[in-house]
Design a protein around this motif. Structure first.
Motif, mmCIF file in Angstrom:
data_model
loop_
_atom_site.group_PDB
_atom_site.id
_atom_site.type_symbol
_atom_site.label_atom_id
_atom_site.label_comp_id
_atom_site.label_asym_id
_atom_site.label_seq_id
_atom_site.Cartn_x
_atom_site.Cartn_y
_atom_site.Cartn_z
ATOM 1 N N THR A 156 45.083 -17.966 -62.173
ATOM 2 C CA THR A 156 44.264 -16.572 -61.888
ATOM 3 C C THR A 156 42.873 -16.650 -60.630
ATOM 4 N N LYS A 157 42.837 -17.748 -60.764
ATOM 5 C CA LYS A 157 40.833 -18.245 -60.479
ATOM 6 C C LYS A 157 41.587 -18.782 -58.672
ATOM 7 N N ALA A 158 42.931 -19.670 -58.953
ATOM 8 C CA ALA A 158 43.676 -20.203 -57.443
ATOM 9 C C ALA A 158 44.474 -19.403 -56.895
ATOM 10 N N VAL A 159 44.599 -18.244 -57.777
ATOM 11 C CA VAL A 159 45.398 -16.658 -56.647
ATOM 12 C C VAL A 159 43.872 -15.918 -56.129
ATOM 13 N N GLY A 160 43.086 -15.983 -57.022
ATOM 14 C CA GLY A 160 41.671 -15.388 -56.212
ATOM 15 C C GLY A 160 41.257 -16.126 -55.188
ATOM 16 N N LYS A 161 41.099 -17.167 -55.327
ATOM 17 C CA LYS A 161 40.980 -17.983 -54.403
ATOM 18 C C LYS A 161 41.731 -18.070 -52.689
ATOM 19 N N ALA A 162 43.361 -18.005 -53.165
ATOM 20 C CA ALA A 162 44.107 -17.547 -51.837
ATOM 21 C C ALA A 162 43.647 -16.170 -51.152
ATOM 22 N N LYS A 163 43.758 -15.339 -52.570
ATOM 23 C CA LYS A 163 43.933 -14.411 -51.438
ATOM 24 C C LYS A 163 42.192 -13.848 -50.506
ATOM 25 N N LYS A 164 41.438 -14.750 -50.811
ATOM 26 C CA LYS A 164 39.630 -14.354 -50.831
ATOM 27 C C LYS A 164 40.675 -15.530 -49.048
ATOM 28 N N ARG A 165 41.583 -17.247 -49.414
ATOM 29 C CA ARG A 165 41.373 -17.663 -47.739
ATOM 30 C C ARG A 165 42.241 -16.932 -47.131
ATOM 31 N N ALA A 166 43.578 -16.393 -47.586
ATOM 32 C CA ALA A 166 43.857 -14.919 -46.619
ATOM 33 C C ALA A 166 43.424 -14.248 -45.849
ATOM 34 N N ALA A 167 42.589 -14.041 -46.739
ATOM 35 C CA ALA A 167 41.747 -12.601 -46.163
ATOM 36 C C ALA A 167 40.402 -13.478 -44.498
ATOM 37 N N LYS A 168 40.819 -14.274 -45.486
ATOM 38 C CA LYS A 168 39.096 -15.053 -44.496
ATOM 39 C C LYS A 168 40.028 -16.084 -43.092
ATOM 40 N N ALA A 169 41.951 -15.740 -43.459
ATOM 41 C CA ALA A 169 42.284 -17.042 -42.094
ATOM 42 C C ALA A 169 42.812 -15.406 -41.545
ATOM 43 N N ARG A 170 43.020 -14.419 -41.925
ATOM 44 C CA ARG A 170 43.385 -12.892 -41.186
ATOM 45 C C ARG A 170 42.386 -12.468 -40.339
ATOM 46 N N LYS A 171 41.155 -12.551 -41.514
ATOM 47 C CA LYS A 171 39.903 -12.049 -39.664
ATOM 48 C C LYS A 171 39.859 -12.808 -38.949
ATOM 49 N N GLN A 172 40.143 -14.262 -39.164
ATOM 50 C CA GLN A 172 39.248 -15.369 -37.741
ATOM 51 C C GLN A 172 41.000 -14.936 -36.741
ATOM 52 N N ALA A 173 41.547 -15.063 -37.379
ATOM 53 C CA ALA A 173 43.172 -14.487 -36.133
ATOM 54 C C ALA A 173 42.264 -13.398 -35.640
ATOM 55 N N GLY A 174 42.029 -12.850 -35.938
ATOM 56 C CA GLY A 174 41.725 -11.114 -35.198
ATOM 57 C C GLY A 174 40.656 -11.144 -34.375
ATOM 58 N N LYS A 175 39.672 -11.981 -35.276
ATOM 59 C CA LYS A 175 38.302 -12.524 -33.660
ATOM 60 C C LYS A 175 39.168 -12.865 -32.463
#
Length: 169
Positions: free
Chosen positions: A39-58
């Motif tokens: 569960t913790k790993a999934v949460g971290k992965a989701k956060k990392r994916a969101a961060k990467a998506r945001k960075q790519a958008g920038k």
């Protein structure tokens, strides 16, 4: 023959029992160390994916902005060059107009001189008058030649014309 109510009821009860058991097993797995880690790993992965998506958008936004700036710069350069060309054309046109005016002025001056020379010629005898008229015309021509602006050298488009003429023959 039965209407199937008993069978439907039995199947329904069995499905509920299976669902309850699956829920219990799922909760048990989720509450174990391994389940919590997943569960913790999934949460971290989701956060990392969101961060990467945001960075790519920038990055995409920055690239768009840079491209827009480049387009503006190019447009400004082109506009500046057009202005310079127009300015140069106006300058040349003014020069040509000034030269034409100078030629006209010189011709008028020469004509005035010639008419001034003609006045005494009228008083002269009939034989001398034609000679003086010719001399006056000569001075007008000389003055016009002096005042006429020199033509700029012809552009190098002549070889193409010569080639076309030769091809036609």
């Amino acid at each position: 023959m039965s209407n199937g109510n008993a069978i439907t009821e039995a199947i329904s009860d069995a499905a509920e029992a299976v669902a309850d058991k699956a829920k219990e097993v799922g909760d048990a797995v989720a509450n174990t160390k391994a389940g919590k880690a997943v569960t913790k790993a999934v949460g971290k992965a989701k956060k990392r994916a969101a961060k990467a998506r945001k960075q790519a958008g920038k990055m995409v936004d920055e690239a768009k902005a840079k491209a827009a700036d480049a387009v503006k710069t190019v447009k400004a350069k082109v506009a500046g060059e057009k202005k310079a060309v127009k300015k140069a054309a106006k300058k040349v046109a003014k020069k040509v107009a000034a030269e034409k005016a100078a030629v006209k002025k010189a011709v008028k001056k020469a004509v005035k001189k010639a008419t001034a020379k003609k006045a005494p010629a009228k008083k002269a005898t009939a034989r001398k008058a034609p000679a003086r008229k010719a001399a006056a015309k000569k001075t007008v021509r000389k003055a016009a030649k002096k005042a006429a602006p020199k033509k700029p050298a012809a552009k190098k488009a002549a070889p193409k014309k010569a080639a076309r003429k030769a091809a036609k023959k």
